[in-house]
Motif scaffolding. Sequence first.
Motif, PDB file in Angstrom:
ATOM      1  N   VAL A 197      44.158 -39.519   4.009  1.00  0.00           N
ATOM      2  CA  VAL A 197      45.602 -39.447   3.786  1.00  0.00           C
ATOM      3  C   VAL A 197      46.078 -38.107   4.324  1.00  0.00           C
ATOM      4  CG1 VAL A 197      47.447 -39.361   2.081  1.00  0.00           C
ATOM      5  CG2 VAL A 197      45.510 -40.893   1.736  1.00  0.00           C
ATOM      6  N   THR A 198      47.141 -38.115   5.096  1.00  0.00           N
ATOM      7  CA  THR A 198      47.681 -36.881   5.657  1.00  0.00           C
ATOM      8  C   THR A 198      49.148 -36.743   5.283  1.00  0.00           C
ATOM      9  OG1 THR A 198      46.159 -36.966   7.535  1.00  0.00           O
ATOM     10  CG2 THR A 198      48.069 -35.529   7.747  1.00  0.00           C
ATOM     11  N   ASP A 199      49.460 -35.713   4.502  1.00  0.00           N
ATOM     12  CA  ASP A 199      50.843 -35.362   4.211  1.00  0.00           C
ATOM     13  C   ASP A 199      51.290 -34.330   5.244  1.00  0.00           C
ATOM     14  OD1 ASP A 199      50.524 -36.976   2.027  1.00  0.00           O
ATOM     15  OD2 ASP A 199      50.342 -35.342   0.591  1.00  0.00           O
ATOM     16  N   VAL A 200      52.556 -34.385   5.623  1.00  0.00           N
ATOM     17  CA  VAL A 200      53.058 -33.494   6.662  1.00  0.00           C
ATOM     18  C   VAL A 200      54.197 -32.650   6.100  1.00  0.00           C
ATOM     19  CG1 VAL A 200      53.905 -33.314   9.028  1.00  0.00           C
ATOM     20  CG2 VAL A 200      52.499 -35.274   8.366  1.00  0.00           C
ATOM     21  N   LEU A 201      54.028 -31.318   6.142  1.00  0.00           N
ATOM     22  CA  LEU A 201      55.075 -30.399   5.693  1.00  0.00           C
ATOM     23  C   LEU A 201      55.874 -29.945   6.906  1.00  0.00           C
ATOM     24  CD1 LEU A 201      56.318 -28.810   3.316  1.00  0.00           C
ATOM     25  CD2 LEU A 201      54.767 -26.939   3.898  1.00  0.00           C
ATOM     26  N   ILE A 202      57.168 -30.185   6.866  1.00  0.00           N
ATOM     27  CA  ILE A 202      58.032 -29.893   8.016  1.00  0.00           C
ATOM     28  C   ILE A 202      59.190 -29.016   7.557  1.00  0.00           C
ATOM     29  CG2 ILE A 202      59.465 -30.873   9.846  1.00  0.00           C
ATOM     30  CD1 ILE A 202      57.877 -33.489   9.508  1.00  0.00           C
ATOM     31  N   THR A 203      59.359 -27.877   8.236  1.00  0.00           N
ATOM     32  CA  THR A 203      60.526 -27.024   8.039  1.00  0.00           C
ATOM     33  C   THR A 203      61.190 -26.814   9.396  1.00  0.00           C
ATOM     34  OG1 THR A 203      59.343 -24.938   8.409  1.00  0.00           O
ATOM     35  CG2 THR A 203      59.311 -25.839   6.166  1.00  0.00           C
ATOM     36  N   ALA A 204      62.248 -26.037   9.413  1.00  0.00           N
ATOM     37  CA  ALA A 204      62.954 -25.818  10.676  1.00  0.00           C
ATOM     38  C   ALA A 204      62.083 -25.134  11.712  1.00  0.00           C
ATOM     39  CB  ALA A 204      64.222 -25.009  10.424  1.00  0.00           C
ATOM     40  N   ASP A 205      61.138 -24.286  11.285  1.00  0.00           N
ATOM     41  CA  ASP A 205      60.344 -23.521  12.239  1.00  0.00           C
ATOM     42  C   ASP A 205      58.839 -23.664  12.041  1.00  0.00           C
ATOM     43  OD1 ASP A 205      60.154 -22.199   9.869  1.00  0.00           O
ATOM     44  OD2 ASP A 205      61.011 -20.312  10.572  1.00  0.00           O
ATOM     45  N   ASN A 206      58.398 -24.662  11.273  1.00  0.00           N
ATOM     46  CA  ASN A 206      56.974 -24.794  11.023  1.00  0.00           C
ATOM     47  C   ASN A 206      56.634 -26.250  10.754  1.00  0.00           C
ATOM     48  OD1 ASN A 206      54.340 -24.021  10.731  1.00  0.00           O
ATOM     49  ND2 ASN A 206      54.586 -23.115   8.715  1.00  0.00           N
ATOM     50  N   ARG A 207      55.382 -26.592  11.018  1.00  0.00           N
ATOM     51  CA  ARG A 207      54.917 -27.960  10.772  1.00  0.00           C
ATOM     52  C   ARG A 207      53.402 -27.923  10.651  1.00  0.00           C
ATOM     53  NH1 ARG A 207      53.481 -33.036  13.085  1.00  0.00           N
ATOM     54  NH2 ARG A 207      54.918 -34.723  12.497  1.00  0.00           N
ATOM     55  N   PHE A 208      52.866 -28.387   9.533  1.00  0.00           N
ATOM     56  CA  PHE A 208      51.421 -28.543   9.451  1.00  0.00           C
ATOM     57  C   PHE A 208      51.067 -29.709   8.553  1.00  0.00           C
ATOM     58  CE2 PHE A 208      52.198 -25.133   6.261  1.00  0.00           C
ATOM     59  CZ  PHE A 208      51.694 -25.747   5.120  1.00  0.00           C
ATOM     60  N   ARG A 209      49.838 -30.178   8.719  1.00  0.00           N
ATOM     61  CA  ARG A 209      49.364 -31.359   8.000  1.00  0.00           C
ATOM     62  C   ARG A 209      48.369 -30.958   6.916  1.00  0.00           C
ATOM     63  NH1 ARG A 209      49.702 -32.967  13.448  1.00  0.00           N
ATOM     64  NH2 ARG A 209      50.882 -34.889  13.786  1.00  0.00           N
ATOM     65  N   LEU A 210      48.365 -31.706   5.843  1.00  0.00           N
ATOM     66  CA  LEU A 210      47.409 -31.548   4.758  1.00  0.00           C
ATOM     67  C   LEU A 210      46.621 -32.846   4.665  1.00  0.00           C
ATOM     68  CD1 LEU A 210      49.802 -29.942   2.120  1.00  0.00           C
ATOM     69  CD2 LEU A 210      48.219 -28.761   3.647  1.00  0.00           C
ATOM     70  N   LYS A 211      45.372 -32.802   5.109  1.00  0.00           N
ATOM     71  CA  LYS A 211      44.554 -34.011   5.216  1.00  0.00           C
ATOM     72  C   LYS A 211      43.484 -34.027   4.137  1.00  0.00           C
ATOM     73  CE  LYS A 211      41.678 -36.595   8.509  1.00  0.00           C
ATOM     74  NZ  LYS A 211      41.098 -36.586   9.868  1.00  0.00           N
ATOM     75  N   GLN A 212      43.344 -35.178   3.463  1.00  0.00           N
ATOM     76  CA  GLN A 212      42.334 -35.340   2.418  1.00  0.00           C
ATOM     77  C   GLN A 212      41.716 -36.726   2.475  1.00  0.00           C
ATOM     78  OE1 GLN A 212      44.872 -34.025  -0.945  1.00  0.00           O
ATOM     79  NE2 GLN A 212      43.215 -32.625  -1.417  1.00  0.00           N
ATOM     80  N   PRO A 213      40.519 -36.878   1.916  1.00  0.00           N
ATOM     81  CA  PRO A 213      39.932 -38.225   1.840  1.00  0.00           C
ATOM     82  C   PRO A 213      40.805 -39.147   0.997  1.00  0.00           C
ATOM     83  CG  PRO A 213      38.290 -36.525   1.367  1.00  0.00           C
ATOM     84  CD  PRO A 213      39.618 -35.842   1.393  1.00  0.00           C
ATOM     85  N   ARG A 214      40.946 -40.366   1.450  1.00  0.00           N
ATOM     86  CA  ARG A 214      41.691 -41.352   0.668  1.00  0.00           C
ATOM     87  C   ARG A 214      40.800 -41.823  -0.478  1.00  0.00           C
ATOM     88  NH1 ARG A 214      46.112 -44.633   1.751  1.00  0.00           N
ATOM     89  NH2 ARG A 214      46.150 -43.884   3.904  1.00  0.00           N
ATOM     90  N   LEU A 215      41.272 -41.704  -1.697  1.00  0.00           N
ATOM     91  CA  LEU A 215      40.501 -42.110  -2.863  1.00  0.00           C
ATOM     92  C   LEU A 215      40.790 -43.575  -3.185  1.00  0.00           C
ATOM     93  CD1 LEU A 215      40.965 -38.976  -5.166  1.00  0.00           C
ATOM     94  CD2 LEU A 215      39.057 -39.511  -3.633  1.00  0.00           C
ATOM     95  N   ASP A 216      39.757 -44.370  -3.163  1.00  0.00           N
ATOM     96  CA  ASP A 216      39.904 -45.800  -3.432  1.00  0.00           C
ATOM     97  C   ASP A 216      39.843 -46.025  -4.942  1.00  0.00           C
ATOM     98  OD1 ASP A 216      40.076 -48.524  -3.214  1.00  0.00           O
ATOM     99  OD2 ASP A 216      37.967 -48.827  -2.648  1.00  0.00           O
TER     100      ASP A 216
END
Length: 505
Positions: A197-216
Amino acid sequence: MMPEPVSETKPIVWTIASSDSGGGAGIQADLHTFNALGCHGCSVIAAVTAQNSTEVVGYETISPALFITQLNCLIQDMPPAAVKIGLIPDAELLTQLANWLAQHKAQHQFVVIADPVLSSSTGYNFVRQSTLQIWRQQLLPLVDLLTPNIPELALLSNLPHQNNDAQAQQLLQLGCQAILVKGGHLDASDNNTADSVTDVLITADNRFRLKQPRLDVTHNHGTGCVLSSAITAACAHGYALADSAIIGRAYLQQALSFSYATGKGAGSLQHHGWPVSPDFFPQLQHNDAAIDYNLCFAGITAPIGFYPVIDSVQWLKRLLPLEPDVIQLRIKQGTAEDIEQQISEAVLLSRDYKLRLFINDHWQLAIKYGAYGVHLGQEDLTTADLAAIASAGLRLGISTHSYTELLRARQIRPSYIALGHIFATQTKQMPSQPQGIARLKRYAALCSDVATVAIGGINAERIDAVLACGVSGVAVVSAITAQQQPEQAFSQLKQRVEQHYAHQV
């Protein structure tokens, strides 16, 4: 990890949302989360739902008069450090909230985190065109972070056929300060897979992803509520927005890992304390194309222990007779020729005295003269040749000042990570606030699998509290170089550090 002692005061955090009679989401999940993360939670109820683990049967909204009375009553006596907005299924209440926030937010300086709950996980639809318009026109300009899932992002942006990034940019243009796009729904464009699962943090001047194992896991009711309330709690503790998103995601992963059954349907998340295990923290995917995360740096076999930081070879010559084990040479002034001469001489001396000498910043000279290691700041990681440092067999230390920088450093897998600055310091201009003992303890726990050094404002009065946080070493500057008797100060501090680690064996 033992629970931290309760202080006399806790940050006050509000949840403005709806009640979940099943206890797994909504107001109830928010209050559980606030409590687990050391905050005092207050609630402003917008609606009362009738639901269990399998369905939402119905709901009734609070009267506008009682809704605004709750807000005004709390602000008079218990103003918040941060506010979480959840399910508000009524257009009139949303308008009231937007007007109230416009009147009070600037005065009280609280952070607003909004989770735009437009449907329940069991399929109940709360979407109304009137509420969507209020979100777009009145609420978004007052929100510091919005946490939509992918369908909610499409609805709020009113760009259903655009990609997630374009949709998020539309919400930023409408006035929202930052968007955390939740990746629970599969979407290959944001690097989600069946296994991650990847959440994406987006601001006006920045962007990065937070990736973690998907828990079933079957028991996952209330994930969106818990994530946004955990972020809100972290903001209330004074963490920056990016750090708060990281903490919130780690808290959610921890809560999901221990989720439990409550009925016939999806059960609830388990609310433990502050997340500290590396297993729960996301992988930070930043725009660091210049950094190779597959390098292997030499390890540090013996404990780091006492770690003086000095600014000249003259200081090195004064301390060498006292048999230091580790020293960092941080030269910031002088001509290129003078700096090279000092580093060359320092490395030769370090070999004679079997000293583990780290060179700050000047990695080319450290390689050229064969120093034990190099210490780099965050700003140097994209310009230094990390591959050359690794190939030369030098150890690498990296400075960090936040969870964001700590995750970045961990992924490089250096020989050690410096955690700072712990207390206010006059030795250099710092862009961040002092971390303090509580944060140091959390950082050190997160780095239980890598050597750590605490640095910044540490002196004889503070060193025992710092050592108790579980770090591998303590770095000092003015506690030696600013003393009237530097050699005596060195010997006394070195002895205290050595005694502490001797008792740990």
